[in-house]
Each structure stands twice: as structure tokens, then as C-alpha cells.
Design a protein around this motif. Structure first.
Motif, PDB file in Angstrom:
ATOM      1  N   SER A 126       0.820  -1.199   0.000  1.00  0.00           N
ATOM      2  CA  SER A 126       0.000   0.000   0.000  1.00  0.00           C
ATOM      3  C   SER A 126       0.861   1.260   0.000  1.00  0.00           C
ATOM      4  O   SER A 126       2.035   1.233   0.342  1.00  0.00           O
TER       5      SER A 126
ATOM      6  N   PHE B  96      -2.796  -0.736   6.164  1.00  0.00           N
ATOM      7  CA  PHE B  96      -2.059  -1.924   5.738  1.00  0.00           C
ATOM      8  C   PHE B  96      -2.683  -3.117   6.448  1.00  0.00           C
ATOM      9  O   PHE B  96      -2.672  -3.187   7.676  1.00  0.00           O
TER      10      PHE B  96
ATOM     11  N   ASP C  45      -2.229  -7.467   2.584  1.00  0.00           N
ATOM     12  CA  ASP C  45      -1.115  -6.751   1.955  1.00  0.00           C
ATOM     13  C   ASP C  45       0.246  -7.381   2.257  1.00  0.00           C
ATOM     14  O   ASP C  45       1.245  -7.017   1.639  1.00  0.00           O
TER      15      ASP C  45
ATOM     16  N   ARG D 254      -8.517  -7.137   5.175  1.00  0.00           N
ATOM     17  CA  ARG D 254      -9.173  -6.014   4.518  1.00  0.00           C
ATOM     18  C   ARG D 254     -10.682  -6.208   4.627  1.00  0.00           C
ATOM     19  O   ARG D 254     -11.188  -7.298   4.332  1.00  0.00           O
TER      20      ARG D 254
END
Length: 153
Positions: free
Chosen positions: A2, A8, A12, A150
Motif C-alpha cells: 500500500s 495496511f 497486503d 481487509r
């Protein structure tokens, strides 16, 4: 990876990917102030004692180096969605930190796995290395963290 200041997430993390912090200087008076309060070992406070011990100059306490590592971690410019750390493993003080040393943090992701009981998070390990400008590692440790995945739309 990112962009700086983006959140983050677990998603990621790429094993072997590295993050590198900015540099900071180990300041003599900051080292002494910390040692006076938290770790008053004479080699952290008195140059003559440090010289007699073969160190040449005072050295930073291990706790001071860990605190420096933590500060540099938060200055990476990456807002990690970490929920908690499970603790440090294999903490090693490989070389003494000396006044005037220019240091930075290198963080290397080692592994990750999704939580089996909570799919909104995962467990990841990273190697943290506090190193001098010439690349000499003075502190290393492995940190295992719980980090959010996420959010799904």
C-alpha cells in the motif's frame, strides 16, 4: 504494497517483502536519561566504566534499543491494522548501540496465516532489525502479530 498512510492489512503482507524506516541518531543524553531511569548499569552511564569494560564508550541499554525500534516502526508511514502483538521471540543484541550511531529499522515479513476461528484477521510474523547506516545489525527480533484482514464490501 500500500501507499504510505494507507491502511495496511493482512492481505497486503507478502512474505520476504521489506519495509525500511527513516534514520535516527542514538543520542548520548537520551541514552543516559533512559538508563538513569530504567537501566542504570554503569556501562550505560559512565564513559570510564565503559572504556574499562573494553567498550570504548557508553552503550545503549537493550530496553532503549527496543524503544528506538518501536518508535521507528511507527514512523514507517504505514498504518498497520494490527490488533495485538503476541510477543517478541529470538531477541538478540548483536552489537552495542553507541552515541552517534545512525540507525534505521528493517522489517521483513516472514510468514502469515489466516485465523482458523476468526476470518476477519490473521497471524503474521516479521523479523525486525535495528541496523547502523553501514548495515550492521545491532538488534534483531521476531514479532508475531494479529492483524485485521481487509474489510469486505
Amino acid at each position: 504494497m500500500s501507499e504510505p498512510n494507507d491502511k495496511f492489512y493482512f492481505d497486503d503482507i507478502e512474505p520476504d517483502a521489506q519495509l525500511l524506516s527513516s534514520e535516527t541518531v542514538l543520542d548520548r543524553e537520551a541514552m543516559r536519561d533512559f538508563a538513569r531511569r530504567w537501566d542504570p548499569l554503569p556501562i550505560h552511564l559512565d564513559e570510564e566504566t565503559a572504556r574499562k569494560a573494553g567498550l570504548g564508550d557508553i552503550t545503549a541499554s537493550g530496553s532503549f534499543l527496543l524503544a528506538t525500534k518501536n518508535r521507528l516502526l511507527y514512523e514507517l508511514g504505514v498504518d498497520m491494522a494490527v490488533i495485538a502483538s503476541f510477543g517478541f521471540d529470538e531477541v538478540r543484541f548483536k552489537e552495542p548501540g553507541k552515541p552517534g550511531d545512525v540507525v534505521r529499522l528493517r522489517l521483513t515479513w516472514l510468514e502469515k496465516r489466516l485465523s482458523t476461528s476468526r476470518p476477519d484477521r490473521g497471524i503474521a510474523k516479521h523479523l525486525g532489525e535495528l541496523m547502523r547506516a553501514d548495515g550492521t545489525v545491532i538488534l534483531s527480533l521476531i514479532d508475531t502479530v494479529m492483524i485485521r484482514t481487509r474489510p469486505r464490501a
